[in-house]
Enzyme design. Structure first.
Site, PDB file in Angstrom:
ATOM      1  CE  LYS A 170      -1.953   3.330   2.623  1.00  0.00           C
ATOM      2  NZ  LYS A 170      -2.054   4.521   1.481  1.00  0.00           N
ATOM      3  CD  GLU A 245      13.029   2.489  10.602  1.00  0.00           C
ATOM      4  OE1 GLU A 245      13.383   3.705  10.830  1.00  0.00           O
ATOM      5  OE2 GLU A 245      13.711   1.442  11.041  1.00  0.00           O
ATOM      6  CB  CYS A 279      12.503  10.008   8.591  1.00  0.00           C
ATOM      7  SG  CYS A 279      13.405   8.668   7.945  1.00  0.00           S
ATOM      8  CD  GLU A 378       9.458  13.336  11.567  1.00  0.00           C
ATOM      9  OE1 GLU A 378       8.562  13.023  11.809  1.00  0.00           O
ATOM     10  OE2 GLU A 378      10.625  12.956  11.134  1.00  0.00           O
TER      11      GLU A 378
HETATM   12  N1  LIG Z   1       9.992   9.087   9.234  1.00  0.00           N
HETATM   13  C1  LIG Z   1       9.310   9.149   8.131  1.00  0.00           C
HETATM   14  O1  LIG Z   1      10.104   8.638   7.146  1.00  0.00           O
HETATM   15  C2  LIG Z   1       8.133   9.841   7.596  1.00  0.00           C
HETATM   16  C3  LIG Z   1       7.626  10.673   8.326  1.00  0.00           C
HETATM   17  N2  LIG Z   1       6.404  11.418   8.144  1.00  0.00           N
HETATM   18  C4  LIG Z   1       5.829  11.827   9.198  1.00  0.00           C
HETATM   19  O2  LIG Z   1       4.415  11.939   8.985  1.00  0.00           O
HETATM   20  C5  LIG Z   1       3.920  13.101   8.822  1.00  0.00           C
HETATM   21  C6  LIG Z   1       2.312  12.788   8.159  1.00  0.00           C
HETATM   22  O3  LIG Z   1       2.892  12.269   6.976  1.00  0.00           O
HETATM   23  P1  LIG Z   1       1.936  11.044   6.217  1.00  0.00           P
HETATM   24  O4  LIG Z   1       2.576  10.355   4.895  1.00  0.00           O
HETATM   25  O5  LIG Z   1       0.704  11.280   6.291  1.00  0.00           O
HETATM   26  O6  LIG Z   1       2.136   9.873   7.358  1.00  0.00           O
HETATM   27  P2  LIG Z   1       1.412   8.694   8.032  1.00  0.00           P
HETATM   28  O7  LIG Z   1       1.954   7.956   9.124  1.00  0.00           O
HETATM   29  O8  LIG Z   1      -0.138   9.229   7.905  1.00  0.00           O
HETATM   30  O9  LIG Z   1       1.264   7.931   6.687  1.00  0.00           O
HETATM   31  C7  LIG Z   1       1.977   6.517   6.150  1.00  0.00           C
HETATM   32  C8  LIG Z   1       1.640   5.664   5.673  1.00  0.00           C
HETATM   33  O10 LIG Z   1       0.619   5.129   6.700  1.00  0.00           O
HETATM   34  C9  LIG Z   1      -0.412   4.869   6.196  1.00  0.00           C
HETATM   35  N3  LIG Z   1      -1.668   5.000   6.842  1.00  0.00           N
HETATM   36  C10 LIG Z   1      -2.358   6.229   7.456  1.00  0.00           C
HETATM   37  N4  LIG Z   1      -3.483   5.918   8.330  1.00  0.00           N
HETATM   38  C11 LIG Z   1      -3.473   4.283   8.294  1.00  0.00           C
HETATM   39  C12 LIG Z   1      -4.036   3.386   9.179  1.00  0.00           C
HETATM   40  N5  LIG Z   1      -4.854   3.818  10.045  1.00  0.00           N
HETATM   41  N6  LIG Z   1      -3.445   2.094   9.062  1.00  0.00           N
HETATM   42  C13 LIG Z   1      -2.772   1.970   8.326  1.00  0.00           C
HETATM   43  N7  LIG Z   1      -1.829   2.685   7.637  1.00  0.00           N
HETATM   44  C14 LIG Z   1      -2.112   4.025   7.551  1.00  0.00           C
HETATM   45  C15 LIG Z   1      -0.592   6.037   5.072  1.00  0.00           C
HETATM   46  O11 LIG Z   1      -1.790   5.955   3.941  1.00  0.00           O
HETATM   47  P3  LIG Z   1      -2.312   7.238   3.425  1.00  0.00           P
HETATM   48  O12 LIG Z   1      -0.969   7.979   2.550  1.00  0.00           O
HETATM   49  O13 LIG Z   1      -3.576   6.791   2.416  1.00  0.00           O
HETATM   50  O14 LIG Z   1      -2.563   8.192   4.453  1.00  0.00           O
HETATM   51  C16 LIG Z   1       0.778   5.932   4.469  1.00  0.00           C
HETATM   52  O15 LIG Z   1       0.946   4.817   3.751  1.00  0.00           O
HETATM   53  C17 LIG Z   1       4.692  13.940   8.244  1.00  0.00           C
HETATM   54  O16 LIG Z   1       4.288  15.316   8.588  1.00  0.00           O
HETATM   55  C18 LIG Z   1       5.771  13.658   8.743  1.00  0.00           C
HETATM   56  O17 LIG Z   1       6.103  14.013  10.122  1.00  0.00           O
HETATM   57  C19 LIG Z   1       5.792  11.399   6.847  1.00  0.00           C
HETATM   58  C20 LIG Z   1       6.470  10.537   6.070  1.00  0.00           C
HETATM   59  C21 LIG Z   1       7.760   9.813   6.123  1.00  0.00           C
HETATM   60  O1  LIG Z   2      18.587   9.802   4.321  1.00  0.00           O
HETATM   61  C1  LIG Z   2      18.130   8.956   3.712  1.00  0.00           C
HETATM   62  O2  LIG Z   2      18.746   8.595   2.548  1.00  0.00           O
HETATM   63  C2  LIG Z   2      16.942   8.132   3.746  1.00  0.00           C
HETATM   64  C3  LIG Z   2      15.780   8.933   4.421  1.00  0.00           C
HETATM   65  C4  LIG Z   2      14.650   8.176   4.583  1.00  0.00           C
HETATM   66  O3  LIG Z   2      14.161   7.132   4.379  1.00  0.00           O
HETATM   67  C5  LIG Z   2      13.229   8.838   5.025  1.00  0.00           C
HETATM   68  O4  LIG Z   2      13.569  10.119   5.091  1.00  0.00           O
HETATM   69  O5  LIG Z   2      12.219   8.278   5.160  1.00  0.00           O
END
Ligand SMILES: NC(=O)C1=CN([C@@H]2O[C@H](COP(=O)(O)OP(=O)(O)OC[C@H]3O[C@@H](n4cnc5c(N)ncnc54)[C@H](OP(=O)(O)O)[C@@H]3O)[C@@H](O)[C@H]2O)C=CC1
Ligand SMILES: O=C(O)CCC(=O)C(=O)O
Length: 476
Positions: A170, A245, A279, A378
């Site tokens: 997904k 993660e 991240c 964050e």
């Molecule tokens: N550490 C990292 O690598 C990341 C951190 N973030 C953080 O997360 C915040 C929001 O980003 P976002 O992408 O919305 O992150 P989310 O945690 O909301 O989404 C990550 C994934 O989880 C899915 N998801 C959402 N709700 C559920 C659920 N109830 N059950 C299972 N899966 C679910 C999302 O689907 P859908 O896209 O449909 O909502 C997406 O595929 C950012 O502002 C940032 O702070 C975001 C991206 C990466």
């Molecule tokens: O720094 C990178 O190359 C990877 C970062 C990452 O995986 C993320 O932001 O989710």
């Protein structure tokens, strides 16, 4: 229309969604299917049915499929890199590099599929042997975020398949394009039907179904802390194997003895490139008092020279924020920082460009107190803050004062401090004189504290999550 891939068939969704370019919101990249809960359940059932034959199919079949996927990704890196930049907003060179990284990951795991794990030991009982082997976990649900729309899926899907699992994938709802393109390549890689399934759609529907289904043996998730906690509460409650993660609030320590130009470059690349949406991005600069003012001036000057524009335009250094909600979150944190009393050195405002997109000037705060929200939470955008440090020990204490522990960096010419920092900083990844973001594809990736849960991703350490160990006692 781009459809889902379920049980070897391209399947229309219960609904559809437009994929919008954040550099130019009038540009609709395409229409993508959205699965509902019943279609997600069909994908899980298809994966379950395919599992016995796939686990028995052997390692050459796995290696061949992964090699095919890696080679095609590499051959199409410019085209797919353009799609990635168009839908996510990172610059074109960053988009192409990410597709290339995905290609390398698939080829790495094509090799890993052939490298047998396991060992044979003598038993403490004379005449007996003990065989320790690794077996696939079963059906793996893969849930990915929007910020690395092809590399993160690659580093979960490739090891899942390499070790003989079946997959229901997904992608993030915001960026289905790269996930679909990857699935289309995988669909031609020779995998038996049902081994790999794509279910695009909303997290609350598709993701939630994966979390709840007893037929999903393991969940590998990257995203926010809040959703990570939900994965834990739902899938953890039924004892699914989990790998989470999540966020980071990554420190970059700059000691007085650092090479100033290098420290400025390391800071700017780590905090602001890819629009700060990593991240692993540096978001706390912890800076010695002797270099503080020169460092702040250096970062300000470097930011003033960066071009924030359309991700696909030549010469763009920083593309747009991924969407309107994330831009609102970034701007809100700039306001919070101001209200908390931090000094906004530069940036932090919305920018207008030729196209209607989500552009923001990279923001730098100084005089930040470590207790402020901008220093603890964050933000996930082009916003970083400077926290002054009295000396090395103070800097280390500040670096460790965080609920997160993903990546941590230090700029110094002191071998003693670099070596001490490497040992005592509470992070899963440590960078010396190099940005906190930007990692290799063949070594473990992950963090500590609130950043990660479960075993490491990437490199051969991925085997820990995507296999389960069996110990067999064999008497003559
Ligand atoms: N550490 C990292 O690598 C990341 C951190 N973030 C953080 O997360 C915040 C929001 O980003 P976002 O992408 O919305 O992150 P989310 O945690 O909301 O989404 C990550 C994934 O989880 C899915 N998801 C959402 N709700 C559920 C659920 N109830 N059950 C299972 N899966 C679910 C999302 O689907 P859908 O896209 O449909 O909502 C997406 O595929 C950012 O502002 C940032 O702070 C975001 C991206 C990466
Ligand atoms: O720094 C990178 O190359 C990877 C970062 C990452 O995986 C993320 O932001 O989710």
């Amino acid at each position: 229309m781009r459809n889902n891939f379920i049980g070897g068939a391209w399947t229309r969704g219960a609904d559809t969604r437009d994929n919008i370019n954040p550099s130019d919101t009038t540009d609709v990249i395409g229409e993508y299917a959205q699965a509902d809960a019943a279609q997600t359940a069909d994908a899980i059932a298809a994966a379950r049915r395919a599992f016995p034959a796939w686990r028995a199919a052997g390692i050459q079949a796995r290696a061949d499929a992964l090699d095919f996927i890696g080679l095609e990704l590499a051959a199409r890196k410019e085209e797919l890199g353009r799609l990635l930049s168009r839908e996510e907003g990172k610059t074109l060179p960053e988009g192409i590099a990410e597709v290339n990284r995905a290609a390398q990951i698939f080829r790495f795991f094509a090799g890993e599929a052939l490298r047998p794990g396991g060992e044979t030991l003598p038993s403490v009982r004379p005449g007996m042997d003990v065989h320790i082997t690794r077996e696939p976990v079963g059906v793996v649900g893969i849930i990915t975020p929007w910020n690395f729309p092809i590399a993160i899926p690659a580093w979960k899907i490739a090891p899942a398949l390499a070790y003989g699992n079946c997959v229901v994938f997904k992608p993030a709802d915001l960026v289905p394009g790269c996930g679909w393109a990857l699935a289309e390549i995988i669909s031609r890689s020779g995998l038996p039907e049902g081994v790999f399934n794509l279910t695009m759609g909303r997290g609350s529907v598709v993701g939630q179904t994966l979390l709840e289904s007893a037929d999903v043996d393991a969940i590998s998730f990257t995203g926010s802390e809040n959703t990570g906690a939900r994965v834990m509460a739902t899938a953890g409650a039924r004892f699914a194997k989990l790998q989470l993660e999540m966020g980071g609030k990554n420190p970059l320590v700059v000691l007085d003895d650092a090479d100033l130009d290098r420290a400025v470059e390391v800071a700017v690349q780590g905090a602001y490139f890819s629009t700060g949406q990593r991240c692993t991005a540096s978001s706390r600069f912890i800076v010695g008092k002797g270099i503080h003012d020169r460092f702040v001036a250096g970062v300000q000057e470097r930011l003033a020279g960066l071009k924030v524009d359309d991700a696909l335009a030549e010469g763009t250094d920083i593309g747009p924020v991924v969407d309107g909600n994330q831009l609102e979150q970034d701007l809100a944190y700039v306001d919070i920082g101001r209200q908390e009393g931090a000094r906004l050195v530069c940036g932090g405002e919305r920018l207008q460009r030729d196209h209607d997109g989500f552009y923001m000037a990279p923001a730098l705060f100084a005089d930040t107190d470590p207790a402020m929200r901008i220093a603890r939470e964050e933000i996930f955008g082009p916003v970083a803050c400077v926290i002054p440090a009295d000396d090395y020990e103070h800097a280390l204490t500040l670096a460790n004062d965080s609920p997160f522990g993903l990546s941590a960096g230090i700029c110094t010419t002191s071998l003693k401090h670099a070596s001490d920092f490497r040992q005592r900083v509470e992070a899963g990844m440590v960078m010396v004189n190099t940005p906190t973001a930007g990692v290799d594809y063949h070594v473990p990736f992950g963090g500590r504290k609130g950043s990660s849960y479960g075993s490491r991703e990437q490199g051969r350490y991925a085997a820990e999550f995507f296999t389960t160990v069996k110990t067999a006692y064999v008497a003559p």
